[in-house]
Design an enzyme around this catalytic site. Structure first.
Site, PDB file in Angstrom:
ATOM      1  N   LYS A 111      32.613 -15.834  -0.461  1.00 29.56           N
ATOM      2  CA  LYS A 111      32.782 -15.185   0.849  1.00 29.56           C
ATOM      3  C   LYS A 111      31.525 -14.361   1.162  1.00 29.56           C
ATOM      4  CE  LYS A 111      34.854 -12.697   4.178  1.00 29.56           C
ATOM      5  NZ  LYS A 111      34.192 -11.436   4.125  1.00 29.56           N
ATOM      6  N   ASP A 112      31.013 -13.677   0.139  1.00 29.44           N
ATOM      7  CA  ASP A 112      29.774 -12.905   0.270  1.00 29.44           C
ATOM      8  C   ASP A 112      28.693 -13.664  -0.491  1.00 29.44           C
ATOM      9  OD1 ASP A 112      30.864 -10.220   1.460  1.00 29.44           O
ATOM     10  OD2 ASP A 112      32.227 -10.781  -0.131  1.00 29.44           O
ATOM     11  N   MET A 172      36.181  -3.495  -3.589  1.00 27.26           N
ATOM     12  CA  MET A 172      36.277  -2.209  -2.892  1.00 27.26           C
ATOM     13  C   MET A 172      37.735  -1.928  -2.510  1.00 27.26           C
ATOM     14  SD  MET A 172      32.753  -1.759  -0.841  1.00 27.26           S
ATOM     15  CE  MET A 172      33.100  -2.811   0.544  1.00 27.26           C
ATOM     16  N   GLN A 187      25.424 -12.014  -1.439  1.00 19.40           N
ATOM     17  CA  GLN A 187      25.645 -11.041  -2.522  1.00 19.40           C
ATOM     18  C   GLN A 187      25.734 -11.742  -3.871  1.00 19.40           C
ATOM     19  OE1 GLN A 187      28.532  -7.566  -2.399  1.00 19.40           O
ATOM     20  NE2 GLN A 187      29.857  -9.114  -3.307  1.00 19.40           N
ATOM     21  N   LEU A 238      38.783 -17.859  -0.021  1.00 19.35           N
ATOM     22  CA  LEU A 238      40.195 -18.013   0.342  1.00 19.35           C
ATOM     23  C   LEU A 238      40.383 -17.655   1.812  1.00 19.35           C
ATOM     24  CD1 LEU A 238      42.051 -18.630  -2.192  1.00 19.35           C
ATOM     25  CD2 LEU A 238      43.454 -16.836  -1.170  1.00 19.35           C
ATOM     26  N   HIS A 259      40.914 -11.560  -3.209  1.00 21.68           N
ATOM     27  CA  HIS A 259      40.628 -10.839  -4.454  1.00 21.68           C
ATOM     28  C   HIS A 259      41.469 -11.409  -5.601  1.00 21.68           C
ATOM     29  CE1 HIS A 259      39.736  -7.469  -1.461  1.00 21.68           C
ATOM     30  NE2 HIS A 259      38.594  -7.574  -2.121  1.00 21.68           N
ATOM     31  N   GLY A 297      32.967 -13.524  -5.122  1.00 29.82           N
ATOM     32  CA  GLY A 297      33.407 -14.527  -4.159  1.00 29.82           C
ATOM     33  C   GLY A 297      32.255 -15.124  -3.364  1.00 29.82           C
ATOM     34  N   HIS A 341      43.630  -8.289  -1.335  1.00 29.73           N
ATOM     35  CA  HIS A 341      44.345  -9.365  -0.660  1.00 29.73           C
ATOM     36  C   HIS A 341      44.260 -10.613  -1.535  1.00 29.73           C
ATOM     37  CE1 HIS A 341      40.331 -10.746   0.302  1.00 29.73           C
ATOM     38  NE2 HIS A 341      40.063  -9.592   0.895  1.00 29.73           N
ATOM     39  N   SER A 380      39.326  -7.554   3.634  1.00 32.32           N
ATOM     40  CA  SER A 380      40.034  -6.271   3.803  1.00 32.32           C
ATOM     41  C   SER A 380      39.903  -5.810   5.245  1.00 32.32           C
ATOM     42  CB  SER A 380      39.432  -5.220   2.870  1.00 32.32           C
ATOM     43  OG  SER A 380      39.437  -5.705   1.540  1.00 32.32           O
TER      44      SER A 380
HETATM   45  P1  AMP Z   1      35.128  -6.643  -1.491  1.00 30.82           P
HETATM   46  O1  AMP Z   1      36.335  -5.852  -1.908  1.00 30.82           O
HETATM   47  O2  AMP Z   1      35.152  -7.055  -0.072  1.00 30.82           O
HETATM   48  O3  AMP Z   1      33.842  -5.983  -1.909  1.00 30.82           O
HETATM   49  O4  AMP Z   1      35.201  -7.998  -2.293  1.00 30.82           O
HETATM   50  C1  AMP Z   1      35.285  -8.007  -3.702  1.00 30.82           C
HETATM   51  C2  AMP Z   1      35.024  -9.405  -4.202  1.00 30.82           C
HETATM   52  O5  AMP Z   1      36.009 -10.282  -3.672  1.00 30.82           O
HETATM   53  C3  AMP Z   1      33.667  -9.953  -3.739  1.00 30.82           C
HETATM   54  O6  AMP Z   1      33.095 -10.697  -4.791  1.00 30.82           O
HETATM   55  C4  AMP Z   1      34.045 -10.829  -2.576  1.00 30.82           C
HETATM   56  O7  AMP Z   1      33.130 -11.872  -2.342  1.00 30.82           O
HETATM   57  C5  AMP Z   1      35.384 -11.365  -3.033  1.00 30.82           C
HETATM   58  N1  AMP Z   1      36.164 -11.808  -1.884  1.00 30.82           N
HETATM   59  C6  AMP Z   1      36.503 -11.078  -0.792  1.00 30.82           C
HETATM   60  N2  AMP Z   1      37.166 -11.845   0.098  1.00 30.82           N
HETATM   61  C7  AMP Z   1      37.256 -13.075  -0.442  1.00 30.82           C
HETATM   62  C8  AMP Z   1      37.807 -14.317  -0.008  1.00 30.82           C
HETATM   63  N3  AMP Z   1      38.403 -14.434   1.171  1.00 30.82           N
HETATM   64  N4  AMP Z   1      37.702 -15.388  -0.820  1.00 30.82           N
HETATM   65  C9  AMP Z   1      37.071 -15.274  -2.020  1.00 30.82           C
HETATM   66  N5  AMP Z   1      36.523 -14.143  -2.481  1.00 30.82           N
HETATM   67  C10 AMP Z   1      36.612 -13.056  -1.716  1.00 30.82           C
END
Ligand code: AMP
Length: 285
Positions: free
Chosen positions: A151-152, A30, A155, A178, A37, A149, A34, A188
């Site tokens: 992280k989710d 999205m 998901q 990370l 990503h 990730g 950082h 984010s």
């Molecule tokens: P988002 O932009 O938050 O939807 O995240 C996009 C992708 O990046 C998703 O698969 C997240 O799980 C992954 N992601 C976000 N933050 C991290 C992190 N700190 N470490 C690893 N993957 C991440």
């Protein structure tokens, strides 16, 4: 750096790559990119010739209009960051009507219960929104591999289920979390934390580490109560949920069973900013 806003030219470009037997990877995001990503992008580059990073703040996965409105949007910076990372990357940053037409709504999914706990329970319709957008992105890009990730983590398991049920020919690859130097999982949303909140938010990871330690000797109930107590008087963070769940089914643990892996999950608020994190508790890592 090629930035595609429309799906038709993107598809044509991908097909040209495929005709040269190139392996296509997809990293859905999205935006407000950082290092978390970027770690996904780097992992994708290790096994793919061409990596498409989608950047789209998906309205249907937000149940809270204020959260959607305040979600950071930094496309110019995102492009710069990816430009510096590699020249094997393409960006897909479409407007909503390119993905949804005139009707911005979700398809409804059954993910065999994975969608009913934790994020699914506290964020109404969230995983229908996630399922809808991921399915659409998969249909447009038709990647060989897609990177998500841990992280989710919920998901990630839901995307695996979606792929399995719809028999989509894509390999789903989970990537480790990370963290910032203080242990806070990169997100984010961290950009919206003030200095004190950002420092205090490392408490989430500290608690997960302690949970993993306790898991060796204490019951899940004991740990549950212990975590609640830790958050009770916290000056900055408000606990939304803490769960210990089976890694595969995401079902709440009853009692530890041999041969099963478990994870602990936390969602907490710092002001109006919602943070999530999780950790593997036994031999998974
Ligand atoms: P988002 O932009 O938050 O939807 O995240 C996009 C992708 O990046 C998703 O698969 C997240 O799980 C992954 N992601 C976000 N933050 C991290 C992190 N700190 N470490 C690893 N993957 C991440």
């Amino acid at each position: 750096m090629q930035v595609f806003k429309e799906k038709t030219p993107l598809k044509a470009a991908i097909n040209a790559e495929k005709s040269k037997a190139k392996i296509i990877g997809l990293v859905p995001t999205m935006g407000a990119l950082h290092h978390g990503h970027l770690s996904l992008v780097k992992q994708a580059l290790q096994s793919c010739d061409r990596v498409i990073i989608s950047i789209f703040v998906n309205p249907t996965q937000f149940d809270n209009p204020a959260d959607l409105e305040k979600y950071p949007r930094t496309l110019d910076e995102d492009i710069k960051l990816l430009e510096e990372a590699s020249d094997h990357l393409w960006i897909f940053a479409p407007p909503a009507n390119e993905l949804y037409g005139e009707n911005i709504s979700s398809e409804q999914f059954n993910f065999d219960g994975l969608e009913q706990v934790m994020e699914g329970k506290y964020r109404n319709g969230h995983f229908d929104g996630v399922g809808t957008i991921v399915k659409r992105l998969f249909t447009i890009v038709e990647p060989h591999k897609a990177f998500f990730g841990e992280k989710d983590f919920q998901q990630l398991q839901i995307v695996r289920k979606l792929t399995e049920k719809a028999e989509l020919p894509v390999e789903i690859i989970g990537c480790p979390i990370l963290r910032e130097d203080n242990g806070l999982a990169r997100s984010s949303r961290n950009e919206r934390l003030d200095k004190e909140q950002r420092e205090e938010a490392s408490f989430i990871y500290q608690t997960l580490l302690k949970t993993r330690e306790l898991f060796g000797t204490k019951s899940a109930d004991y740990i549950h109560n212990w975590v609640k107590e830790q958050f009770k008087n916290h000056p900055v963070l408000k606990l939304e949920y803490f769960e210990i769940a089976n890694t595969q089914t995401l079902k709440k643990i009853n009692r530890k069973r041999k041969g099963h892996n478990y994870r602990a999950f936390i969602a907490a608020y710092a002001g109006d900013i919602r943070l999530i994190d999780n950790i593997a508790l036994n031999n998974e890592e």
